[in-house]
Design a protein around this motif. Structure first.
Motif, PDB file in Angstrom:
ATOM      1  N   LYS A  10       3.795 -19.314   1.056  1.00 45.15           N
ATOM      2  CA  LYS A  10       3.307 -20.003   2.333  1.00 45.15           C
ATOM      3  C   LYS A  10       3.605 -19.314   3.356  1.00 45.15           C
ATOM      4  CE  LYS A  10       3.948 -24.844   0.216  1.00 45.15           C
ATOM      5  NZ  LYS A  10       4.833 -25.798   0.193  1.00 45.15           N
ATOM      6  N   GLN A  11       4.735 -18.593   3.473  1.00 42.72           N
ATOM      7  CA  GLN A  11       5.369 -17.889   4.435  1.00 42.72           C
ATOM      8  C   GLN A  11       4.353 -16.520   4.839  1.00 42.72           C
ATOM      9  OE1 GLN A  11       9.387 -17.042   3.884  1.00 42.72           O
ATOM     10  NE2 GLN A  11      10.020 -18.866   4.884  1.00 42.72           N
ATOM     11  N   ALA A  12       4.010 -16.244   3.528  1.00 45.22           N
ATOM     12  CA  ALA A  12       3.072 -14.856   3.764  1.00 45.22           C
ATOM     13  C   ALA A  12       1.731 -15.363   4.260  1.00 45.22           C
ATOM     14  CB  ALA A  12       2.961 -14.313   2.143  1.00 45.22           C
ATOM     15  N   LEU A  13       1.251 -16.592   3.862  1.00 44.17           N
ATOM     16  CA  LEU A  13      -0.048 -17.077   4.374  1.00 44.17           C
ATOM     17  C   LEU A  13       0.207 -17.208   5.925  1.00 44.17           C
ATOM     18  CD1 LEU A  13      -2.799 -18.467   4.008  1.00 44.17           C
ATOM     19  CD2 LEU A  13      -1.467 -20.533   3.662  1.00 44.17           C
ATOM     20  N   TYR A  14       1.130 -17.988   6.487  1.00 48.43           N
ATOM     21  CA  TYR A  14       1.403 -18.210   7.741  1.00 48.43           C
ATOM     22  C   TYR A  14       1.358 -16.778   8.298  1.00 48.43           C
ATOM     23  CZ  TYR A  14       3.434 -22.593   5.895  1.00 48.43           C
ATOM     24  OH  TYR A  14       3.547 -24.032   5.246  1.00 48.43           O
ATOM     25  N   ARG A  15       2.162 -15.850   7.965  1.00 47.00           N
ATOM     26  CA  ARG A  15       2.150 -14.672   8.727  1.00 47.00           C
ATOM     27  C   ARG A  15       0.632 -13.816   8.656  1.00 47.00           C
ATOM     28  NH1 ARG A  15       6.311 -13.225   6.648  1.00 47.00           N
ATOM     29  NH2 ARG A  15       5.688 -12.751   4.749  1.00 47.00           N
ATOM     30  N   ARG A  16      -0.147 -13.938   7.921  1.00 43.68           N
ATOM     31  CA  ARG A  16      -1.452 -13.430   7.741  1.00 43.68           C
ATOM     32  C   ARG A  16      -2.493 -14.342   8.394  1.00 43.68           C
ATOM     33  NH1 ARG A  16      -4.056  -9.034   7.782  1.00 43.68           N
ATOM     34  NH2 ARG A  16      -5.823  -8.795   6.624  1.00 43.68           N
ATOM     35  N   ILE A  17      -2.113 -15.450   8.550  1.00 41.60           N
ATOM     36  CA  ILE A  17      -3.074 -16.348   9.619  1.00 41.60           C
ATOM     37  C   ILE A  17      -2.935 -15.690  10.860  1.00 41.60           C
ATOM     38  CG2 ILE A  17      -3.456 -18.397  10.495  1.00 41.60           C
ATOM     39  CD1 ILE A  17      -3.347 -19.669   7.595  1.00 41.60           C
ATOM     40  N   ALA A  18      -1.524 -15.814  11.410  1.00 39.59           N
ATOM     41  CA  ALA A  18      -1.257 -15.208  12.745  1.00 39.59           C
ATOM     42  C   ALA A  18      -1.538 -13.868  12.983  1.00 39.59           C
ATOM     43  CB  ALA A  18       0.208 -15.198  13.006  1.00 39.59           C
ATOM     44  N   GLU A  19      -1.568 -13.053  12.014  1.00 34.87           N
ATOM     45  CA  GLU A  19      -2.087 -11.480  12.106  1.00 34.87           C
ATOM     46  C   GLU A  19      -3.686 -11.390  12.445  1.00 34.87           C
ATOM     47  OE1 GLU A  19       1.151  -9.372   9.177  1.00 34.87           O
ATOM     48  OE2 GLU A  19      -0.880  -9.537   8.327  1.00 34.87           O
ATOM     49  N   ALA A  21      -5.555 -13.984  13.511  1.00 28.82           N
ATOM     50  CA  ALA A  21      -5.943 -14.545  14.701  1.00 28.82           C
ATOM     51  C   ALA A  21      -5.772 -13.741  15.896  1.00 28.82           C
ATOM     52  CB  ALA A  21      -5.085 -16.039  14.740  1.00 28.82           C
ATOM     53  N   HIS A  22      -4.492 -12.941  15.823  1.00 30.25           N
ATOM     54  CA  HIS A  22      -4.309 -11.662  16.861  1.00 30.25           C
ATOM     55  C   HIS A  22      -5.411 -10.776  16.701  1.00 30.25           C
ATOM     56  CE1 HIS A  22      -2.162  -9.212  19.607  1.00 30.25           C
ATOM     57  NE2 HIS A  22      -2.384  -8.291  18.812  1.00 30.25           N
ATOM     58  N   ALA A  23      -5.780 -10.218  15.487  1.00 29.85           N
ATOM     59  CA  ALA A  23      -6.730  -9.270  15.480  1.00 29.85           C
ATOM     60  C   ALA A  23      -7.997  -9.570  15.772  1.00 29.85           C
ATOM     61  CB  ALA A  23      -6.803  -8.577  13.886  1.00 29.85           C
ATOM     62  N   ARG A  30       2.713 -15.910  18.386  1.00 31.95           N
ATOM     63  CA  ARG A  30       3.697 -16.850  18.796  1.00 31.95           C
ATOM     64  C   ARG A  30       3.160 -18.281  19.159  1.00 31.95           C
ATOM     65  NH1 ARG A  30       4.003 -13.565  23.317  1.00 31.95           N
ATOM     66  NH2 ARG A  30       3.093 -14.610  25.264  1.00 31.95           N
ATOM     67  N   ASN A  31       1.957 -18.036  19.426  1.00 36.66           N
ATOM     68  CA  ASN A  31       0.800 -19.240  19.886  1.00 36.66           C
ATOM     69  C   ASN A  31       0.090 -19.811  18.643  1.00 36.66           C
ATOM     70  OD1 ASN A  31       2.010 -19.202  22.388  1.00 36.66           O
ATOM     71  ND2 ASN A  31       0.306 -17.802  23.002  1.00 36.66           N
ATOM     72  N   VAL A  32       0.241 -19.166  17.498  1.00 38.47           N
ATOM     73  CA  VAL A  32      -0.447 -19.687  16.370  1.00 38.47           C
ATOM     74  C   VAL A  32       0.371 -20.965  15.566  1.00 38.47           C
ATOM     75  CG1 VAL A  32      -1.859 -19.148  14.112  1.00 38.47           C
ATOM     76  CG2 VAL A  32      -1.917 -17.739  16.248  1.00 38.47           C
ATOM     77  N   PHE A  33      -0.009 -22.129  15.312  1.00 35.81           N
ATOM     78  CA  PHE A  33       0.450 -22.922  14.770  1.00 35.81           C
ATOM     79  C   PHE A  33      -0.302 -23.253  13.316  1.00 35.81           C
ATOM     80  CE2 PHE A  33       2.009 -23.322  18.940  1.00 35.81           C
ATOM     81  CZ  PHE A  33       3.271 -23.471  18.860  1.00 35.81           C
ATOM     82  N   VAL A  34       0.449 -23.367  12.278  1.00 38.49           N
ATOM     83  CA  VAL A  34      -0.259 -23.678  11.056  1.00 38.49           C
ATOM     84  C   VAL A  34       0.300 -25.006  10.486  1.00 38.49           C
ATOM     85  CG1 VAL A  34      -0.775 -22.908   8.684  1.00 38.49           C
ATOM     86  CG2 VAL A  34      -0.792 -21.141  10.745  1.00 38.49           C
ATOM     87  N   THR A  35      -0.319 -25.864  10.136  1.00 37.42           N
ATOM     88  CA  THR A  35      -0.048 -27.028   8.917  1.00 37.42           C
ATOM     89  C   THR A  35      -0.689 -27.202   7.940  1.00 37.42           C
ATOM     90  OG1 THR A  35       0.275 -28.276  11.221  1.00 37.42           O
ATOM     91  CG2 THR A  35       0.064 -29.504   9.176  1.00 37.42           C
TER      92      THR A  35
END
Length: 56
Positions: A10-19, A21-23, A30-35
Motif C-alpha cells: 500500500k505504501q508503494a502504491l501511495y508513493r507511486r500515485i504521488a509521483e 500526480a507530480h509528473a 505533499r498535496n496528494v491524498f489517497v484513501t
C-alpha cells in the motif's frame, strides 16, 4: 480495493500515485491524498442486482 495487500504494498502504491500526480499534473506530492477502502467478494455486483462472487 480487494483486501489482502500488505502495508508495504500500500505504501508503494501511495508513493507511486504521488509521483505520477507530480509528473503528469504538476501536483505537489505533499498535496496528494489517497484513501483506500478494502472490500470482499460480497461487496461487488456486476449487474442484474446480483453479487456474482458472493457464492450461493
Amino acid at each position: 480495493m480487494r483486501s489482502g495487500r500488505t502495508p508495504a504494498q500500500k505504501q508503494a502504491l501511495y508513493r507511486r500515485i504521488a509521483e505520477l500526480a507530480h509528473a503528469y499534473a504538476g501536483a505537489e506530492p505533499r498535496n496528494v491524498f489517497v484513501t483506500v477502502t478494502e472490500n470482499t467478494s460480497a461487496d461487488w455486483s456486476f449487474g442484474h442486482g446480483l453479487a456474482q462472487y458472493a457464492g450461493s
